[in-house]
Design a protein around this motif. Sequence first.
Motif, short mmCIF file in Angstrom:
data_model
loop_
_atom_site.label_atom_id
_atom_site.label_comp_id
_atom_site.label_asym_id
_atom_site.label_seq_id
_atom_site.Cartn_x
_atom_site.Cartn_y
_atom_site.Cartn_z
N SER A 174 -1.59 1.58 -8.89
CA SER A 174 -1.97 1.28 -10.27
C SER A 174 -2.59 -0.11 -10.37
O SER A 174 -3.56 -0.32 -11.10
CB SER A 174 -0.76 1.40 -11.20
OG SER A 174 0.27 0.53 -10.77
N SER A 175 -2.04 -1.07 -9.62
CA SER A 175 -2.61 -2.42 -9.62
C SER A 175 -3.99 -2.43 -8.98
O SER A 175 -4.90 -3.12 -9.45
CB SER A 175 -1.70 -3.38 -8.87
OG SER A 175 -0.44 -3.45 -9.49
N MET A 176 -4.15 -1.65 -7.92
CA MET A 176 -5.44 -1.58 -7.23
C MET A 176 -6.51 -1.03 -8.17
O MET A 176 -7.63 -1.55 -8.21
CB MET A 176 -5.32 -0.69 -5.99
CG MET A 176 -6.52 -0.72 -5.08
SD MET A 176 -6.53 -2.24 -4.11
CE MET A 176 -8.14 -2.83 -4.47
N ASN A 177 -6.16 -0.01 -8.94
CA ASN A 177 -7.11 0.56 -9.90
C ASN A 177 -7.58 -0.49 -10.90
O ASN A 177 -8.77 -0.59 -11.20
CB ASN A 177 -6.49 1.75 -10.66
CG ASN A 177 -6.35 2.97 -9.80
OD1 ASN A 177 -7.09 3.16 -8.84
ND2 ASN A 177 -5.39 3.82 -10.13
N GLY A 178 -6.63 -1.28 -11.40
CA GLY A 178 -6.98 -2.35 -12.35
C GLY A 178 -7.89 -3.40 -11.73
O GLY A 178 -8.85 -3.85 -12.36
N LEU A 179 -7.60 -3.78 -10.49
CA LEU A 179 -8.44 -4.77 -9.79
C LEU A 179 -9.85 -4.24 -9.60
O LEU A 179 -10.83 -4.95 -9.84
CB LEU A 179 -7.83 -5.11 -8.42
CG LEU A 179 -6.60 -5.98 -8.40
CD1 LEU A 179 -6.03 -6.09 -7.00
CD2 LEU A 179 -6.91 -7.35 -8.95
N ILE A 180 -9.94 -3.00 -9.17
CA ILE A 180 -11.26 -2.39 -8.92
C ILE A 180 -12.05 -2.32 -10.22
O ILE A 180 -13.24 -2.67 -10.26
CB ILE A 180 -11.12 -0.99 -8.26
CG1 ILE A 180 -10.48 -1.12 -6.87
CG2 ILE A 180 -12.44 -0.26 -8.22
CD1 ILE A 180 -11.24 -1.96 -5.88
N GLU A 181 -11.39 -1.89 -11.29
CA GLU A 181 -12.08 -1.79 -12.59
C GLU A 181 -12.61 -3.15 -13.04
O GLU A 181 -13.76 -3.27 -13.48
CB GLU A 181 -11.14 -1.23 -13.65
CG GLU A 181 -10.99 0.27 -13.61
CD GLU A 181 -10.06 0.78 -14.70
OE1 GLU A 181 -9.98 0.15 -15.79
OE2 GLU A 181 -9.41 1.82 -14.48
#
Length: 144
Positions: A64-71
């Motif tokens: 979930s954190s990775m998704n936020g970083l990528i976005e």
Amino acid sequence: MERNIENYLGYHINVVSHFIQNTYNQKLAEYDISMSQAKVLFFLADKGEQAQSVLQQRLYIKGSSMNGLIESLEKKELIQKRQSDEDRRTKLIQISEQGQELEKKLWVVIDHIEQELLTGFNQEEQQVIISWLKRMRENVQSCK
């Protein structure tokens, strides 16, 4: 047995880590980026295009954190994301030209922070600290 948190190595590592993280984030905020975002850029600049799942594993980040970083990096146009031709479920991440330019500037900031952090330690002491921390990381990972 006396219980004093000041006698625990993990406590001191946590405190130092907290201060380092805050320093990184404070200095990198001038570039509108966090240390977590910078680590993604550093990794992509070094390794080239990567699957999002590989980034997540190599940088020790939850999904979930990775998704936020990528976005957030994608909105800032510092990375580009695309589907893999082999597996449409796999997202491939690559650093953009703008991201490469910023990544070079960020290294200057990181180098400056590292110099401040290691003031008073000679080269040999610095290498010993790094080797001990790597060994501790391996110990922690093997306990899982």
